[in-house]
Design a protein around this motif. Structure first.
Motif, PDB file in Angstrom:
ATOM      1  N   ARG A   1       0.906  -5.145 -15.291  1.00 31.26           N
ATOM      2  CA  ARG A   1       0.264  -3.845 -15.035  1.00 31.26           C
ATOM      3  C   ARG A   1      -1.046  -4.028 -14.280  1.00 31.26           C
TER       4      ARG A   1
ATOM      5  N   ARG B   1       4.299   3.789  -4.297  1.00 33.37           N
ATOM      6  CA  ARG B   1       3.628   4.710  -5.218  1.00 33.37           C
ATOM      7  C   ARG B   1       4.076   4.501  -6.652  1.00 33.37           C
ATOM      8  N   TYR B   2       5.372   4.229  -6.853  1.00 35.67           N
ATOM      9  CA  TYR B   2       5.920   4.063  -8.187  1.00 35.67           C
ATOM     10  C   TYR B   2       6.796   2.820  -8.242  1.00 35.67           C
TER      11      TYR B   2
ATOM     12  N   ALA C   1       0.806  -1.208   0.000  1.00 32.89           N
ATOM     13  CA  ALA C   1       0.000   0.000   0.000  1.00 32.89           C
ATOM     14  C   ALA C   1       0.847   1.270   0.000  1.00 32.89           C
TER      15      ALA C   1
ATOM     16  N   TRP D   1      -0.503  -4.845 -10.623  1.00 35.51           N
ATOM     17  CA  TRP D   1      -0.056  -3.699  -9.822  1.00 35.51           C
ATOM     18  C   TRP D   1      -1.147  -2.645  -9.652  1.00 35.51           C
ATOM     19  N   GLU D   2      -2.119  -2.597 -10.560  1.00 34.30           N
ATOM     20  CA  GLU D   2      -3.205  -1.612 -10.440  1.00 34.30           C
ATOM     21  C   GLU D   2      -3.960  -1.777  -9.128  1.00 34.30           C
ATOM     22  N   LYS D   3      -4.037  -2.987  -8.629  1.00 37.15           N
ATOM     23  CA  LYS D   3      -4.739  -3.241  -7.368  1.00 37.15           C
ATOM     24  C   LYS D   3      -4.110  -2.482  -6.213  1.00 37.15           C
ATOM     25  N   SER D   4      -2.790  -2.240  -6.292  1.00 36.85           N
ATOM     26  CA  SER D   4      -2.100  -1.529  -5.214  1.00 36.85           C
ATOM     27  C   SER D   4      -2.083  -0.019  -5.445  1.00 36.85           C
ATOM     28  N   GLU D   5      -2.587   0.417  -6.586  1.00 37.40           N
ATOM     29  CA  GLU D   5      -2.598   1.825  -7.008  1.00 37.40           C
ATOM     30  C   GLU D   5      -1.207   2.373  -7.298  1.00 37.40           C
ATOM     31  N   ALA D   6      -0.207   1.505  -7.359  1.00 36.96           N
ATOM     32  CA  ALA D   6       1.138   1.934  -7.736  1.00 36.96           C
ATOM     33  C   ALA D   6       1.179   2.144  -9.251  1.00 36.96           C
ATOM     34  N   ILE D   7       2.006   3.077  -9.684  1.00 37.24           N
ATOM     35  CA  ILE D   7       2.161   3.377 -11.102  1.00 37.24           C
ATOM     36  C   ILE D   7       3.471   2.773 -11.579  1.00 37.24           C
TER      37      ILE D   7
END
Length: 189
Positions: free
Chosen positions: A19, A5-6, A2, A22-28
């Motif tokens: 991709r 971020r990146y 959580a 990783w979207e589930k964690s909101e990381a880019i």
């Protein structure tokens, strides 16, 4: 995860499944590109704008040139020069002698296109193409098609000599029932 971020990813193209995970964690995920000889970054996407599928803009201060590769119509072989490019190689056959890159240009061996705002897109490796009947075929593209059809298996494509057409492609896979007809039909779809 959580707090992440990146994620800066390199070494190979980021798969859509990665991709999505990783979207589930909101990381880019920011794709980048480099080489040991270039200390090691050449290009990297930034959070805004992030251009998935590219490796982002070149670092400031780098010069590039694209050499034409016979049979490749989009892009060229990337050579790079700048303050982060190594002074040269020390080779076993010439101990203590620095083998400098010609004119300071490091040959990456990668086939790339350079778009608007110096954004790089990697198309393949010069050594990862086969010339079949006069046409250049990307081994990585055939691997990607195989992965698209059979995503749960591992695939590697190699080029071997062929007396009639110059080279031939061989798909090595752990997909036990993989067959040429299914792959050909998938490619046409």
């Amino acid at each position: 995860l959580a707090s992440v971020r990146y994620v800066i990813a390199g070494a190979e193209r980021v798969k859509d499944a990665t991709r999505t995970a990783w979207e589930k964690s909101e990381a880019i995920i920011l794709e980048g590109y480099g080489a040991t000889e270039c200390s090691p970054v050449i290009a990297c996407n930034l959070p805004n704008p992030n251009r998935p599928g590219t490796v982002g803009p070149l670092l400031l201060g780098l010069e590039t040139k694209l050499e034409t590769v016979a049979g490749i119509t989009q892009g060229g072989r990337l050579k790079i020069r700048g303050p982060n490019v190594m002074a040269g190689y020390l080779l076993a056959e010439a101990p203590g002698v620095l083998q400098k890159p010609a004119g300071g240009w490091h040959d990456t061996g990668d086939i790339v296109t350079i778009g608007e705002n110096a954004v790089l897109t990697i198309r393949g490796r010069a050594k990862r193409f086969a010339k079949i009947g006069g046409e250049m075929v990307s081994l990585a593209a055939v691997e990607a098609l195989s992965a698209g059809l059979w995503p749960d298996a591992q695939h590697v494509v190699v080029a071997l000599p062929d007396e009639r057409k110059g080279e031939q492609l061989i798909l090595v896979t752990d997909k036990g029932d993989a067959d040429r007809a299914s792959l050909a039909a998938y490619c046409k779809a």
